[in-house]
Design a protein around this motif. Sequence first.
Motif, mmCIF file in Angstrom:
data_model
loop_
_atom_site.group_PDB
_atom_site.id
_atom_site.type_symbol
_atom_site.label_atom_id
_atom_site.label_comp_id
_atom_site.label_asym_id
_atom_site.label_seq_id
_atom_site.Cartn_x
_atom_site.Cartn_y
_atom_site.Cartn_z
ATOM 1 N N THR A 61 0.503 42.302 18.507
ATOM 2 C CA THR A 61 1.786 42.965 18.300
ATOM 3 C C THR A 61 2.531 42.224 17.197
ATOM 4 O O THR A 61 2.598 40.995 17.222
ATOM 5 N N GLY B 122 12.124 45.408 22.358
ATOM 6 C CA GLY B 122 11.210 45.599 21.239
ATOM 7 C C GLY B 122 11.421 44.521 20.188
ATOM 8 O O GLY B 122 10.492 43.917 19.718
ATOM 9 N N ASN C 153 -0.634 40.991 23.496
ATOM 10 C CA ASN C 153 0.670 41.049 22.833
ATOM 11 C C ASN C 153 0.817 39.902 21.840
ATOM 12 O O ASN C 153 1.303 40.075 20.726
ATOM 13 N N THR D 27 5.546 53.056 24.044
ATOM 14 C CA THR D 27 6.611 52.053 23.962
ATOM 15 C C THR D 27 7.103 51.975 22.523
ATOM 16 O O THR D 27 6.706 51.094 21.776
ATOM 17 N N SER D 28 7.950 52.899 22.158
ATOM 18 C CA SER D 28 8.380 52.979 20.761
ATOM 19 C C SER D 28 9.888 52.861 20.642
ATOM 20 O O SER D 28 10.629 53.390 21.470
ATOM 21 N N LYS E 33 8.272 47.027 18.298
ATOM 22 C CA LYS E 33 7.895 48.366 18.735
ATOM 23 C C LYS E 33 8.349 49.436 17.735
ATOM 24 O O LYS E 33 8.421 50.612 18.062
ATOM 25 N N ARG F 217 3.378 46.377 25.047
ATOM 26 C CA ARG F 217 3.238 47.743 24.555
ATOM 27 C C ARG F 217 2.271 48.540 25.432
ATOM 28 O O ARG F 217 1.429 47.987 26.123
#
Lengths: 288, 784
Positions: free
Chosen positions: B287, B249, B283, B217-218, B253, B199
């Motif tokens: 994440t 993702g 990450n 980063t979506s 994400k 991300r």
Amino acid sequence: MFPAQLTYHRAGSVAEAVQLLSDNEGAKLLAGGHSLLPLMKLRLAAPAVLVDIGRIEALKGISASDGGITIGALTTHAEIASSDLVQQNAPVLAEAAALVGDPAVRNRGTIGGSVSHADPASDQPTVLTALGATFNVTGPGGDRSIAAADFATGLLENALNDNEVLTSISVPSVPSGAGSAYVKFSHPASRYAVVGAAAILSVSGGACSSASVAVGGVETKPARASSVEAALAGSDLGDAALDAAAAAVGGDLSGDPMGDVFASAEYRRAMAAVYVRRALGAAASRAG
Amino acid sequence: MTTRIFGSGIRRREDPRLITGRASYTDDIKLPGMLHAAILRSPYAHANIRSVDASGAAGQPGVVAVYTGEDTDGVLNGLPCAWLIPGSDLKTPAHPPVAKDKVRYVGDAVAVVVAESRYQAEDALEHIAVDYEPLDVVINPKAAAQDGAPQIHEDVPNNIAFTWALAGGDTDAAFADAAVTVGDTITLQRLIANPMEPRSALAQWSAATGELTLWNTSQNPHIARFLTCVVTGVPEHKIRVIAPEVGGGFGSKIPYYADEAITAFCSMKLGVPVKWTETRSENYLITTQGRDHIEEVEMAATSDGVITGLRTTVYAGLGGYLSTASPGVPTILHGLMYSGPYNIPNISGTVYGVFNNGCPVDAYRGAGRPEATTLIERLVDLVAAAVGQDPAEVRRKNLIPKFENGHDVATGITYDSGDYESALDSCLSAAGYEALRAEQAQARADGRCVGIGVSSYVEICGLGPSQVAGAVGFQGGLWESAIIRFYPTGKVNVMVGSSPHGQGEETTFAQIVAGEVGVDVDDVEVLHGDTDNTPMGWGTYGSRTTAVSGAAIAVAARKIKEKSRALAAHLLEAAPEDIEYEDGRFFVRGSPDQHKTIQDIALMANVAWNMPEGMEPGLEASAFYDPPNFTYPFGAHVAVVEVDPETGHIDLQRYVAVDDCGVQINPMIVEGQVHGGVVQGVGPALWEGAVYDDDGQLVTGSMLDYALPRADLLPEIEVHSNSTPSPHHPLGVKGIGEAGTIASTPTVYNAVMDALRPLGVTRVDMPLTPEKVWRAINDARNGG
Ligand SMILES: Cc1cc2nc3c(=O)[nH]c(=O)nc-3n(C[C@H](O)[C@H](O)[C@H](O)COP(=O)(O)OP(=O)(O)OC[C@H]3O[C@@H](n4cnc5c(N)ncnc54)[C@H](O)[C@@H]3O)c2cc1C
């Protein structure tokens, strides 16, 4: 993944590398970087000075020497895997080199870095232990040699002084007609050896005339499996003999057992016997 | 020009730039004067913060600013949870972007350094002194829900964030009357999504205009804008979120994270652009992860293997805080699918959403449905074993018969269309199931340990409708919109609010437009990811992009076609009802020579020299599409494994997938999605798992320990498909992004358990690593 601040030197010769190591306390040699740089990126290592030996030609290549071959410390796994000299004199080294990591690792990682790093999950230290190789070292006071079995002194520790450079490894040729094999239980993530077993067997008149066996990954350094070797001596190398010999490996594993979330110490010990058995089977089938 | 492009497996236009490394990701963007942020993260899984002394970092080389929770407190709002499950007594404890008083998982943000380079920022982090008071830690979600477990949030007793219950039929009676009942406890371990691109956030605040631009980063830039507004207080219309190329993702994400809020905060404080990019180690720590279920499950059946009831109690780990969508995953996306493709008249389930001291858990490819499918498919196999019948046959007798337009199940939802038995038949025949069973019998006679796994599945995707979203507490809509704009030269832009990031919709969306109005596919460019030049939309997840966004495009394209027909009639001096359309040409019925191409129409509409009375110039249409139902893809998979009983190693030898996602726009892309999806579900069956130790430290903190699937450990994936159109979708399509992942975990798990059954092994937790399998075999041998 951001290494700490450091000073970088590129050494033009072994002598210069030794000098730089002597001048900078805590300096680290950089070869292929595939073991050292990951540690630095994780900030598990933060050497203030790096001495890059990667371009010293004298440390590269494989040559025939008295009774065997000499492999420069900077020789990559890929070069070893594809070398005719290695294939003729110590094919088990090529077999193991081809199993190291992935192509990128084999193209960058060096045998000198591999043994110096002394990670018990590495492949070549086990094979070199079975082969009875000798490590050639240069320091401020000159050259010396260290037997493979004495080189690793513990987890990520080796017998080098802080200002010594491993220059090459002398590998004796396996006896003619010997069968050899390296088998490996690869970790599914890293590809390092959870267990690795190397065996070199010679037969004469239907009986085992010499056996050299080592196992790695189980303890903090590779173990020469002398109990297994003793059990093999004079045997017919049939299934029963190999089963019995492999089972004896427990006697060679008395030191520091290692275990982690993927493979416990108990499991590694059990797998040592299984992989030694498989290495013996493969080596026996190639002997003759 | 061909209009047969819809339905053909043309190559992905995305691939050349991706494969040659020319795509531009968030971290590739460099702005003048840009500074770099590094975030100090808690090394403790649970601790009170006694003090934070950041003064040591301030004077370090290159350091421009250091901020702690004291600075962000009252400036940034807490991170919101956006899926508030009704009737579940949901607690939503505060989630400050920067922890001030307490940390709740390893990786919780504690301070941020902004410096001229990322290296300098990282070095300076080491000069921030934090005094922690470590607290007891709990990781296992069931243990976390017990009395006396460490209390993670003050106001959440027993760490239970919500209790969600589901009941259809009379389950207690079904179990009381059942000839056969089977049960198991299934662990679906935590998984790390591992998108290739970590991300990243780059924030640029303009004090002059009061505008905030956030490259991020979506998977859903419009939601990111909405939540950026909620957290930073910058009005929504003054925020522009750009998701440039996003490198995968898998759900991770979707959420709005502390990191983008912190990055925006730094830029707003300093008046210069600030970038933060996650390291791979970060990450792994921060994440959102997937799954983390402990499922205690039972199935009731007749002596003939007819399923009569299903009962579950599920402990779903949530991590230290609620993530954006986390409550919806183990409930709506999980429990509502308990019927699977079967007729199960009586179903009840209770799901406890439980805080634990791990990384927050949220949607991960399949999100809730692999967790449901695994328990159903495991139980069906146990029923088969209990009644002594072939697992495929037990499935067949319980499958819902073919239906084309709606079927209600006991969980209260309505599947759109299904032909489950055909999928099973196709898969069994592609696999050569009977021959496989014969080979297995022979292998067993030879002392080999071979197993065959079968699974049938149906999944819920194509999320919305919005009305249902609202009813189940989702704090947003689930429609999509599209704008199709023709330029004078006949070239086309399609603008969508969804945000593909590797799935190939730049290609398939162009195929939809080409198919509807007959332009060359290469004349259509699909724009997405920038809130300033795309219409509102809710994003790419839940296999909804083609199902919902694609439908919006089809509807808009049909508007284009109708306007074009009217304009063609005017230009050809004919009545609109006399105009026929074929392959991008509008012609007078009976005289195909008298025609206007879509390009002729686009030119005339744009110059507007000769328009019919009352017709607006331009050739542009937009559509807002809110689906009337979800879509329900389905299929059947078969796996063959051999276990080495001496070591516990599993060799996955064959994998056969038959999936039915309705009409296929691009079969090659469908195959690719199935292929990747299958592998992503095999991973957790055999290798993957995020492991925390008792102190809450992530033991599998890098790719050295966390075993992702590798090509050389997998057989050729044999991908086949059937096509049962969705009755309610304008193009008949369903989603295919998650199907493979939903089916493959139980298929492989069942195959291994089938291999181990003769050895007396009844339970092994996933991932089925060699040691666990070896131990299970030894325990069984020793009568354990
Ligand atoms: C993804 C991955 C997978 C891997 N898989 C395997 C595997 O399956 N099996 C396996 O055996 N290995 C594996 N490795 C390790 C790889 O083989 C080693 O990185 C490599 O052999 C070490 O050599 P290098 O040249 O990269 O050493 P470097 O990383 O440069 O150095 C390693 C250490 O040795 C020291 N050193 C290097 N050269 C010398 C020298 N001449 N004299 C004294 N000290 C020296 C350095 O100072 C440092 O401490 C893997 C590595 C990676 C990144």
